[in-house]
Write an enzyme that holds these catalytic residues in place. Structure first.
Site, PDB file in Angstrom:
ATOM      1  N   GLU A  91      11.315 -32.172 -34.862  1.00  0.00           N
ATOM      2  CA  GLU A  91      11.700 -33.173 -33.874  1.00  0.00           C
ATOM      3  C   GLU A  91      13.190 -33.126 -33.581  1.00  0.00           C
ATOM      4  O   GLU A  91      14.002 -32.806 -34.460  1.00  0.00           O
ATOM      5  CB  GLU A  91      11.299 -34.575 -34.357  1.00  0.00           C
ATOM      6  N   CYS A 114      20.531 -34.695 -31.418  1.00  0.00           N
ATOM      7  CA  CYS A 114      20.288 -34.663 -32.862  1.00  0.00           C
ATOM      8  C   CYS A 114      19.223 -33.596 -33.109  1.00  0.00           C
ATOM      9  O   CYS A 114      18.101 -33.705 -32.608  1.00  0.00           O
ATOM     10  CB  CYS A 114      19.814 -36.027 -33.352  1.00  0.00           C
ATOM     11  N   CYS A 121      11.545 -31.158 -45.535  1.00  0.00           N
ATOM     12  CA  CYS A 121      12.760 -31.234 -46.356  1.00  0.00           C
ATOM     13  C   CYS A 121      12.362 -31.244 -47.819  1.00  0.00           C
ATOM     14  O   CYS A 121      11.294 -31.745 -48.183  1.00  0.00           O
ATOM     15  CB  CYS A 121      13.549 -32.498 -46.011  1.00  0.00           C
ATOM     16  N   CYS A 125      14.903 -37.796 -50.464  1.00  0.00           N
ATOM     17  CA  CYS A 125      15.661 -39.053 -50.394  1.00  0.00           C
ATOM     18  C   CYS A 125      14.682 -40.196 -50.128  1.00  0.00           C
ATOM     19  O   CYS A 125      13.817 -40.092 -49.251  1.00  0.00           O
ATOM     20  CB  CYS A 125      16.714 -38.995 -49.293  1.00  0.00           C
ATOM     21  N   CYS A 128      14.219 -41.905 -46.462  1.00  0.00           N
ATOM     22  CA  CYS A 128      14.099 -41.031 -45.301  1.00  0.00           C
ATOM     23  C   CYS A 128      12.669 -40.525 -45.161  1.00  0.00           C
ATOM     24  O   CYS A 128      12.094 -39.979 -46.110  1.00  0.00           O
ATOM     25  CB  CYS A 128      15.065 -39.852 -45.441  1.00  0.00           C
ATOM     26  N   CYS A 346      17.688 -42.821 -37.088  1.00  0.00           N
ATOM     27  CA  CYS A 346      18.120 -42.128 -38.300  1.00  0.00           C
ATOM     28  C   CYS A 346      17.159 -42.397 -39.450  1.00  0.00           C
ATOM     29  O   CYS A 346      16.860 -43.541 -39.768  1.00  0.00           O
ATOM     30  CB  CYS A 346      19.534 -42.601 -38.664  1.00  0.00           C
TER      31      CYS A 346
END
Length: 353
Positions: A91, A114, A121, A125, A128, A346
């Protein structure tokens, strides 16, 4: 399978033309079509003869991404799901900035892309959405470049404006895809590419100290942002497991080295979580940590995700936190979330539709 022509360097491309009894200047023309004009097919390369285009098509392909789905937020943010040549999705987001806070810097006509650097990933975290995905693979330089081109096209079509900024803050950890990220920046900033200033580009990391030092050794010209979110190891360990092997002391040394090598001010990103890292004691610890290098702090609004139970801090606490830092002479910008209603803000990118 045909070879991806964008994997070839300019020298390799020239050598290929020579081996195929083609004039050398054709390589320069093709290189310009690929990286300056962002051609999606050999048919678009109209200053090449038809036999040359057919020869290229016989041996190569351009593995450009396509827009799989596009969503527009109530605030004008546009999120795109990009389909890669192998079927994977990443994305990217177009963020047309609005200046809504006295601490929010930058012109109102800022157009920011962005972009993602990995499919998924590996850093997990806790706040996220991407961190709850498996990392499938790194993006190559051309796939990152393609996101910029596609989002720039969206900016022109929807706002009659070109991109002004690029942030590597989408899916993935950029410094764990170091080679391809730096190559993509080169393609974006080179006069033979998109010609954008590296000072308009920010690469964000969760904190890979070894690679931050490498950025210093490579004397990069773009901006560096560190996703900090807690300025003591105990709290940071809880939300960012990468901190266990890249402690604040180690990160601080790496940032000092980076600044010494590049002279570039560091940006610290800090999400204020309710009743976790939003006290004045947390602000004091943050101020002490950021004194290591010339820096500014972006305080970021938390964007809830289904996988986590964190909450955004209240406005009064945010004002006190930011006010304390400002009283210490720190440059503080408060970043309001954009695109939250379409999971484009974010920490929300996870390939959801």
């Amino acid at each position: 399978m045909k070879q991806d022509i964008r994997k070839l360097t300019a020298v390799q491309l020239k050598d290929w033309f020579a081996k195929n009894n083609q004039q050398g200047f054709r390589a320069k023309q093709v290189h310009e079509w690929l990286w300056k004009k962002s051609a999606l097919s050999f048919e678009q390369m109209t200053n090449l003869s038809l036999p040359t285009r057919e020869l290229l098509n016989e041996h190569f392909e351009i593995r450009s991404l396509t827009v799989d789905q596009q969503q527009r937020s109530n605030d004008g943010t546009i999120k795109s799901s990009f389909r890669l040549f192998d079927g994977n999705l990443v994305e990217g987001v177009l963020i047309p900035a609005l200046r809504t806070d006295a601490r929010d810097d930058g012109p109102s006509d800022r157009m920011t892309a962005c972009v993602s650097s990995q499919v998924g990933c590996s850093l997990t975290c806790k706040f996220c959405a991407t961190g709850y995905m498996d990392r499938k693979r790194n993006l190559d330089a051309a796939e990152i470049y393609d996101q910029v081109v596609a989002i720039d096209r969206q900016a022109k079509e929807n706002y009659d404006a070109s991109l002004t900024n690029i942030v590597y803050m989408g899916m993935g950890e950029p410094l764990l895809n170091y080679k391809n990220v730096l190559e993509s920046v080169d393609r974006i900033t080179s006069p033979d590419g998109l010609g954008m200033s590296p000072k308009r580009i920010t690469v964000s990391t969760a904190g890979i100290a070894k690679m931050i030092r490498q950025l210093g050794d490579d004397e990069v010209k773009f901006n560096l942002a560190l996703s900090l979110h807690a300025a003591n190891d105990l709290k940071r360990d809880q939300i960012m497991p990468i901190n266990e092997s890249n402690t604040l002391e180690v990160l601080g040394d790496a940032l000092t080295y980076f600044y010494k090598k590049t002279g570039t001010r560091v940006t610290f990103e800090y999400i204020l979580f309710y009743n976790f890292n939003d006290t004045l004691q947390d602000a004091l610890e943050l101020w002490k940590f950021t004194k290591r290098v010339p820096a500014k702090i972006n305080i970021i609004e938390y964007n809830p995700i289904a996988e986590a139970s964190f909450k955004n801090t209240d406005p009064q606490t945010l004002d006190k936190f930011a006010g304390f830092l400002e009283s210490k002479g720190v440059t503080v910008n408060v970043r309001r979330s954009r695109g939250k209603d379409i999971d484009a803000a974010c920490g929300q990118l996870a390939g959801k539709k």
